[in-house]
Design a protein around this motif. Sequence first.
Motif, short mmCIF file in Angstrom:
data_model
loop_
_atom_site.label_atom_id
_atom_site.label_comp_id
_atom_site.label_asym_id
_atom_site.label_seq_id
_atom_site.Cartn_x
_atom_site.Cartn_y
_atom_site.Cartn_z
N VAL A 1 0.85 -1.19 0.00
CA VAL A 1 0.00 0.00 0.00
C VAL A 1 0.89 1.24 0.00
CG1 VAL A 1 -1.81 1.29 1.19
CG2 VAL A 1 -1.81 -1.21 1.28
N LEU A 2 0.54 2.18 -0.87
CA LEU A 2 1.18 3.50 -0.89
C LEU A 2 0.19 4.46 -0.24
CD1 LEU A 2 3.80 4.79 -2.02
CD2 LEU A 2 2.52 5.32 -4.09
N PHE A 3 0.55 4.94 0.96
CA PHE A 3 -0.33 5.82 1.73
C PHE A 3 -0.09 7.28 1.34
CE2 PHE A 3 0.20 2.00 4.33
CZ PHE A 3 -1.12 1.71 4.66
N LEU A 4 -1.18 8.04 1.16
CA LEU A 4 -1.10 9.43 0.70
C LEU A 4 -1.90 10.35 1.61
CD1 LEU A 4 -1.94 8.64 -3.04
CD2 LEU A 4 0.35 8.79 -2.03
N ASP A 5 -1.53 11.64 1.62
CA ASP A 5 -2.31 12.60 2.39
C ASP A 5 -3.42 13.18 1.50
OD1 ASP A 5 -1.19 14.57 0.76
OD2 ASP A 5 0.13 15.37 2.30
N ALA B 1 -3.77 8.71 6.82
CA ALA B 1 -3.86 8.80 5.36
C ALA B 1 -5.25 9.24 4.94
CB ALA B 1 -3.54 7.44 4.74
N ALA B 2 -5.31 10.00 3.85
CA ALA B 2 -6.58 10.41 3.27
C ALA B 2 -6.92 9.60 2.02
CB ALA B 2 -6.55 11.89 2.91
N ALA B 3 -5.89 8.99 1.43
CA ALA B 3 -6.08 8.19 0.22
C ALA B 3 -4.94 7.17 0.15
CB ALA B 3 -6.09 9.07 -1.02
N LEU B 4 -5.12 6.19 -0.70
CA LEU B 4 -4.05 5.21 -0.86
C LEU B 4 -4.14 4.54 -2.23
CD1 LEU B 4 -5.67 2.35 -0.34
CD2 LEU B 4 -5.28 2.91 2.05
N ILE B 5 -3.04 3.92 -2.60
CA ILE B 5 -2.98 3.12 -3.82
C ILE B 5 -2.56 1.72 -3.41
CG2 ILE B 5 -1.76 2.77 -6.00
CD1 ILE B 5 -1.45 5.82 -6.17
N LEU B 6 -3.36 0.75 -3.81
CA LEU B 6 -3.08 -0.66 -3.53
C LEU B 6 -2.21 -1.21 -4.66
CD1 LEU B 6 -6.76 -1.70 -2.74
CD2 LEU B 6 -5.04 -0.94 -1.07
N ALA C 1 -3.87 2.66 7.73
CA ALA C 1 -4.31 3.95 7.19
C ALA C 1 -4.56 4.95 8.32
CB ALA C 1 -5.57 3.76 6.35
N LEU C 2 -5.19 4.49 9.39
CA LEU C 2 -5.43 5.36 10.54
C LEU C 2 -4.12 5.75 11.22
CD1 LEU C 2 -8.55 3.57 12.08
CD2 LEU C 2 -8.50 5.85 11.04
N ALA C 3 -3.20 4.79 11.32
CA ALA C 3 -1.91 5.06 11.97
C ALA C 3 -1.13 6.14 11.22
CB ALA C 3 -1.09 3.77 12.05
N LEU D 1 -15.50 3.66 5.20
CA LEU D 1 -16.06 3.89 6.54
C LEU D 1 -15.22 4.86 7.36
CD1 LEU D 1 -17.09 0.20 7.41
CD2 LEU D 1 -18.59 2.06 6.64
N ILE D 2 -13.95 5.00 7.00
CA ILE D 2 -13.08 5.96 7.72
C ILE D 2 -12.67 7.11 6.78
CG2 ILE D 2 -12.24 4.28 9.41
CD1 ILE D 2 -9.64 4.12 7.70
N ASP D 3 -13.41 7.26 5.68
CA ASP D 3 -13.20 8.37 4.74
C ASP D 3 -11.81 8.36 4.10
OD1 ASP D 3 -15.77 9.46 5.07
OD2 ASP D 3 -15.12 10.50 6.89
N VAL D 4 -11.32 7.18 3.79
CA VAL D 4 -10.06 7.03 3.06
C VAL D 4 -10.38 6.51 1.67
CG1 VAL D 4 -7.85 5.82 2.92
CG2 VAL D 4 -8.69 6.64 5.13
N ARG D 5 -9.92 7.21 0.65
CA ARG D 5 -10.23 6.86 -0.73
C ARG D 5 -9.18 5.89 -1.31
NH1 ARG D 5 -9.23 11.40 -3.46
NH2 ARG D 5 -8.36 12.35 -1.59
N VAL D 6 -9.65 4.92 -2.05
CA VAL D 6 -8.76 4.03 -2.81
C VAL D 6 -8.67 4.60 -4.23
CG1 VAL D 6 -8.40 1.70 -3.70
CG2 VAL D 6 -9.40 2.03 -1.43
N LEU D 7 -7.50 5.11 -4.58
CA LEU D 7 -7.32 5.74 -5.89
C LEU D 7 -7.09 4.72 -7.00
CD1 LEU D 7 -5.01 8.75 -4.96
CD2 LEU D 7 -7.51 8.64 -4.97
#
Length: 223
Positions: A127-131, A166-171, A161-163, A199-205
């Motif tokens: 996972v690439l975690f993004l703001d 992150a606001a978005a991520l790329i799998l 993602a919570l740790a 559910l935690i408002d994180v988008r999968v780009l």
Amino acid sequence: MAIKDWPADERPREKLLQRGPAALSDAELLAIFLRTGVAGKSAVDLARELLDTFGGLRPLLEADLQAFSAGKGLGAAKYAQLQAVLEMGRRHLDARLRRGEALESPAQTVRYLSARLRHHPYEVFAVLFLDNRHRVITYEELFAGTIDGASVHPREVVRRALAHNAAALILAHNHPSGVAEPSAADAAITRRLKEALALIDVRVLDHIVIGDDAVSLAERGML
């Protein structure tokens, strides 16, 4: 004829300096790395023979020490040099995607993920975690083995993602076979993760599958 006796514009090193590395064939690039040939063979001849023996540049670069050292003109010293070159390449990509930088293009992201995942002999899910401005926070490899619905845990992805706030991520994950075509399981995993992260408002780009090439599920309309 030795390479030093070739016309200057045909010698791999001079060709690289004049025209850039992209102008060289796989054999010519490998010849520069090898530096010398063996009795009766120039470095380019040896490089061509090695590429034929290993089945191409990628299998050669990804061979373990035992398999690599079995090649003519190769050994532990060359293997160590090669691993150092490959790691420098990965660190160079890391530096271009270091924390706080925005993703410049999908192609840049694919190059980075390919360099990270393509060499694994087994499946790895990352996972690439993004703001919220799509700047890189961090990259993490979370699961390994056979990547299916049972082995990828949405709860762990949500936790990470919570740790990272992150606001978005790329799998991303790799197919060691080299065939990057997404499977039904890949699509199902993507849906499960997208629903859990919503559910935690994180988008999968995107979800990118890495093989000999790369396939974007977003571009396929599968996200």
